[in-house]
Motif scaffolding. Structure first.
Motif, PDB file in Angstrom:
ATOM      1  N   PRO A  56      -2.890  -6.353 -20.787  1.00  0.00           N
ATOM      2  CA  PRO A  56      -1.490  -6.711 -20.581  1.00  0.00           C
ATOM      3  C   PRO A  56      -1.156  -8.153 -20.979  1.00  0.00           C
ATOM      4  CG  PRO A  56      -2.602  -6.308 -18.476  1.00  0.00           C
ATOM      5  CD  PRO A  56      -3.576  -6.023 -19.563  1.00  0.00           C
ATOM      6  N   ALA A  57      -2.140  -9.025 -21.043  1.00  0.00           N
ATOM      7  CA  ALA A  57      -1.856 -10.412 -21.409  1.00  0.00           C
ATOM      8  C   ALA A  57      -1.492 -10.535 -22.883  1.00  0.00           C
ATOM      9  CB  ALA A  57      -3.060 -11.293 -21.098  1.00  0.00           C
ATOM     10  N   SER A  58      -2.200  -9.795 -23.748  1.00  0.00           N
ATOM     11  CA  SER A  58      -1.950  -9.970 -25.178  1.00  0.00           C
ATOM     12  C   SER A  58      -0.955  -8.948 -25.724  1.00  0.00           C
ATOM     13  CB  SER A  58      -3.268  -9.889 -25.948  1.00  0.00           C
ATOM     14  OG  SER A  58      -3.826  -8.598 -25.793  1.00  0.00           O
ATOM     15  N   LEU A  59      -0.876  -7.797 -25.119  1.00  0.00           N
ATOM     16  CA  LEU A  59       0.027  -6.756 -25.621  1.00  0.00           C
ATOM     17  C   LEU A  59       1.069  -6.440 -24.555  1.00  0.00           C
ATOM     18  CD1 LEU A  59      -2.629  -4.343 -27.116  1.00  0.00           C
ATOM     19  CD2 LEU A  59      -1.253  -5.999 -28.358  1.00  0.00           C
ATOM     20  N   SER A  60       2.284  -6.701 -24.838  1.00  0.00           N
ATOM     21  CA  SER A  60       3.345  -6.511 -23.862  1.00  0.00           C
ATOM     22  C   SER A  60       4.022  -5.161 -24.088  1.00  0.00           C
ATOM     23  CB  SER A  60       4.362  -7.653 -23.995  1.00  0.00           C
ATOM     24  OG  SER A  60       5.397  -7.458 -23.075  1.00  0.00           O
ATOM     25  N   PHE A  61       3.322  -4.099 -23.651  1.00  0.00           N
ATOM     26  CA  PHE A  61       3.862  -2.762 -23.878  1.00  0.00           C
ATOM     27  C   PHE A  61       5.084  -2.475 -23.009  1.00  0.00           C
ATOM     28  CE2 PHE A  61      -0.387  -2.145 -25.620  1.00  0.00           C
ATOM     29  CZ  PHE A  61      -0.059  -1.541 -26.812  1.00  0.00           C
ATOM     30  N   SER A  62       5.101  -2.983 -21.806  1.00  0.00           N
ATOM     31  CA  SER A  62       6.267  -2.714 -20.956  1.00  0.00           C
ATOM     32  C   SER A  62       7.510  -3.388 -21.540  1.00  0.00           C
ATOM     33  CB  SER A  62       6.013  -3.158 -19.524  1.00  0.00           C
ATOM     34  OG  SER A  62       5.691  -4.532 -19.485  1.00  0.00           O
ATOM     35  N   GLN A  63       7.329  -4.589 -22.079  1.00  0.00           N
ATOM     36  CA  GLN A  63       8.448  -5.274 -22.729  1.00  0.00           C
ATOM     37  C   GLN A  63       8.873  -4.502 -23.981  1.00  0.00           C
ATOM     38  OE1 GLN A  63       7.597  -9.227 -24.111  1.00  0.00           O
ATOM     39  NE2 GLN A  63       9.683  -9.605 -24.789  1.00  0.00           N
ATOM     40  N   ALA A  64       7.879  -4.028 -24.734  1.00  0.00           N
ATOM     41  CA  ALA A  64       8.180  -3.256 -25.936  1.00  0.00           C
ATOM     42  C   ALA A  64       8.915  -1.963 -25.568  1.00  0.00           C
ATOM     43  CB  ALA A  64       6.900  -2.934 -26.697  1.00  0.00           C
ATOM     44  N   ALA A  65       8.519  -1.333 -24.483  1.00  0.00           N
ATOM     45  CA  ALA A  65       9.179  -0.098 -24.036  1.00  0.00           C
ATOM     46  C   ALA A  65      10.631  -0.381 -23.678  1.00  0.00           C
ATOM     47  CB  ALA A  65       8.433   0.495 -22.844  1.00  0.00           C
ATOM     48  N   ARG A  66      10.866  -1.495 -22.985  1.00  0.00           N
ATOM     49  CA  ARG A  66      12.254  -1.857 -22.644  1.00  0.00           C
ATOM     50  C   ARG A  66      13.080  -2.122 -23.899  1.00  0.00           C
ATOM     51  NH1 ARG A  66      10.584  -6.172 -19.670  1.00  0.00           N
ATOM     52  NH2 ARG A  66       9.066  -5.270 -18.288  1.00  0.00           N
ATOM     53  N   LEU A  67      12.500  -2.835 -24.853  1.00  0.00           N
ATOM     54  CA  LEU A  67      13.221  -3.121 -26.097  1.00  0.00           C
ATOM     55  C   LEU A  67      13.500  -1.833 -26.883  1.00  0.00           C
ATOM     56  CD1 LEU A  67      11.381  -6.361 -27.310  1.00  0.00           C
ATOM     57  CD2 LEU A  67      13.725  -6.185 -26.450  1.00  0.00           C
ATOM     58  N   ALA A  68      12.517  -0.942 -26.934  1.00  0.00           N
ATOM     59  CA  ALA A  68      12.707   0.328 -27.641  1.00  0.00           C
ATOM     60  C   ALA A  68      13.791   1.149 -26.970  1.00  0.00           C
ATOM     61  CB  ALA A  68      11.398   1.110 -27.688  1.00  0.00           C
ATOM     62  N   GLY A  69      13.823   1.126 -25.642  1.00  0.00           N
ATOM     63  CA  GLY A  69      14.874   1.833 -24.909  1.00  0.00           C
ATOM     64  C   GLY A  69      16.256   1.288 -25.211  1.00  0.00           C
ATOM     65  N   MET A  70      16.311   0.014 -25.588  1.00  0.00           N
ATOM     66  CA  MET A  70      17.601  -0.593 -25.943  1.00  0.00           C
ATOM     67  C   MET A  70      17.926  -0.395 -27.415  1.00  0.00           C
ATOM     68  SD  MET A  70      17.675  -4.085 -23.634  1.00  0.00           S
ATOM     69  CE  MET A  70      16.456  -4.916 -24.583  1.00  0.00           C
ATOM     70  N   GLY A  71      17.017   0.262 -28.162  1.00  0.00           N
ATOM     71  CA  GLY A  71      17.306   0.577 -29.561  1.00  0.00           C
ATOM     72  C   GLY A  71      16.577  -0.267 -30.585  1.00  0.00           C
ATOM     73  N   ALA A  72      15.600  -1.056 -30.152  1.00  0.00           N
ATOM     74  CA  ALA A  72      14.852  -1.892 -31.100  1.00  0.00           C
ATOM     75  C   ALA A  72      14.024  -1.000 -32.023  1.00  0.00           C
ATOM     76  CB  ALA A  72      13.936  -2.848 -30.350  1.00  0.00           C
ATOM     77  N   SER A  73      13.909  -1.416 -33.270  1.00  0.00           N
ATOM     78  CA  SER A  73      13.116  -0.664 -34.241  1.00  0.00           C
ATOM     79  C   SER A  73      11.644  -1.036 -34.097  1.00  0.00           C
ATOM     80  CB  SER A  73      13.586  -0.974 -35.656  1.00  0.00           C
ATOM     81  OG  SER A  73      13.261  -2.323 -35.976  1.00  0.00           O
ATOM     82  N   ALA A  74      10.791  -0.265 -34.765  1.00  0.00           N
ATOM     83  CA  ALA A  74       9.353  -0.540 -34.736  1.00  0.00           C
ATOM     84  C   ALA A  74       9.060  -1.921 -35.321  1.00  0.00           C
ATOM     85  CB  ALA A  74       8.599   0.553 -35.488  1.00  0.00           C
ATOM     86  N   ALA A  75       9.801  -2.289 -36.357  1.00  0.00           N
ATOM     87  CA  ALA A  75       9.600  -3.612 -36.958  1.00  0.00           C
ATOM     88  C   ALA A  75       9.956  -4.716 -35.957  1.00  0.00           C
ATOM     89  CB  ALA A  75      10.431  -3.748 -38.226  1.00  0.00           C
ATOM     90  N   ASP A  76      11.036  -4.497 -35.191  1.00  0.00           N
ATOM     91  CA  ASP A  76      11.427  -5.473 -34.169  1.00  0.00           C
ATOM     92  C   ASP A  76      10.330  -5.607 -33.109  1.00  0.00           C
ATOM     93  OD1 ASP A  76      13.866  -5.806 -35.460  1.00  0.00           O
ATOM     94  OD2 ASP A  76      14.899  -4.335 -34.184  1.00  0.00           O
ATOM     95  N   LEU A  77       9.753  -4.481 -32.711  1.00  0.00           N
ATOM     96  CA  LEU A  77       8.699  -4.502 -31.688  1.00  0.00           C
ATOM     97  C   LEU A  77       7.451  -5.204 -32.209  1.00  0.00           C
ATOM     98  CD1 LEU A  77       9.005  -0.869 -30.276  1.00  0.00           C
ATOM     99  CD2 LEU A  77       9.987  -2.976 -29.353  1.00  0.00           C
ATOM    100  N   THR A  78       7.125  -4.999 -33.473  1.00  0.00           N
ATOM    101  CA  THR A  78       5.964  -5.656 -34.072  1.00  0.00           C
ATOM    102  C   THR A  78       6.143  -7.166 -34.044  1.00  0.00           C
ATOM    103  OG1 THR A  78       5.618  -3.768 -35.523  1.00  0.00           O
ATOM    104  CG2 THR A  78       4.571  -5.819 -36.169  1.00  0.00           C
ATOM    105  N   GLN A  79       7.330  -7.593 -34.389  1.00  0.00           N
ATOM    106  CA  GLN A  79       7.598  -9.032 -34.457  1.00  0.00           C
ATOM    107  C   GLN A  79       7.722  -9.647 -33.065  1.00  0.00           C
ATOM    108  OE1 GLN A  79      11.292 -10.034 -36.365  1.00  0.00           O
ATOM    109  NE2 GLN A  79      10.466 -11.963 -37.122  1.00  0.00           N
ATOM    110  N   ALA A  80       8.440  -8.989 -32.149  1.00  0.00           N
ATOM    111  CA  ALA A  80       8.721  -9.600 -30.851  1.00  0.00           C
ATOM    112  C   ALA A  80       7.549  -9.511 -29.888  1.00  0.00           C
ATOM    113  CB  ALA A  80       9.948  -8.929 -30.227  1.00  0.00           C
ATOM    114  N   CYS A  81       6.762  -8.434 -29.958  1.00  0.00           N
ATOM    115  CA  CYS A  81       5.724  -8.212 -28.948  1.00  0.00           C
ATOM    116  C   CYS A  81       4.314  -8.345 -29.483  1.00  0.00           C
ATOM    117  CB  CYS A  81       5.894  -6.831 -28.331  1.00  0.00           C
ATOM    118  SG  CYS A  81       7.503  -6.605 -27.563  1.00  0.00           S
ATOM    119  N   GLY A  82       4.162  -8.543 -30.768  1.00  0.00           N
ATOM    120  CA  GLY A  82       2.843  -8.700 -31.346  1.00  0.00           C
ATOM    121  C   GLY A  82       2.063  -7.393 -31.433  1.00  0.00           C
TER     122      GLY A  82
END
Length: 135
Positions: free
Chosen positions: A90-116
């Motif tokens: 959980p320290a290096s990969l923020s999946f819960s944050q990525a899940a929240r962003l995806a739920g708001m409509g973020a694309s896979a590219a956005d998740l790659t950039q924002a969450c690493g």
């Protein structure tokens, strides 16, 4: 005798008229039967065509059902895989944050950039959480 001959002539004329009427009716009936035979052949051809189309639709339906079953098998383990990924680090990969962003409509590219996340991880998170209401 003359009366009998006249009466016989009238009967002959009546029989002749009746014969002509029967002949015309017979021709009309023959034409009607020919027309119905033609229509019957056309209907039979149409039924064969519709039968072929129905068989084709049934084959397509069976194939779609098989493919749907395969897709269900592939998708069935995705929530488990995501849970394992979230528990990994959980320290290096923020999946819960990525899940929240995806739920708001973020694309896979956005998740790659924002969450690493890697591209595959971001695709997975985006597909699992796309369009879900936020918690």
């Amino acid at each position: 005798m003359l009366v009998a001959l006249a009466l016989l002539g009238v009967v002959c004329l009546a029989l002749g008229g009746f014969s002509v009427r029967l002949l015309l009716e017979q021709r009309r009936q023959a034409a009607l039967i020919a027309q119905q035979a033609t229509q019957g052949a056309a209907l039979e051809l149409r039924l064969k065509e519709l039968g072929k189309r129905l068989e084709s639709y049934q084959r397509i339906n069976v194939r779609m059902g098989e493919e749907l079953g395969e897709l269900r098998k592939q998708v069935a383990n995705l929530p488990e895989r995501l849970a394992r990924l979230e528990q990994r680090d959980p320290a290096s990969l923020s999946f819960s944050q990525a899940a929240r962003l995806a739920g708001m409509g973020a694309s896979a590219a956005d998740l790659t950039q924002a969450c690493g996340l890697s591209q595959a991880e971001a695709d997975l998170v985006a597909r699992l959480h796309r369009g879900r209401p936020q918690d």
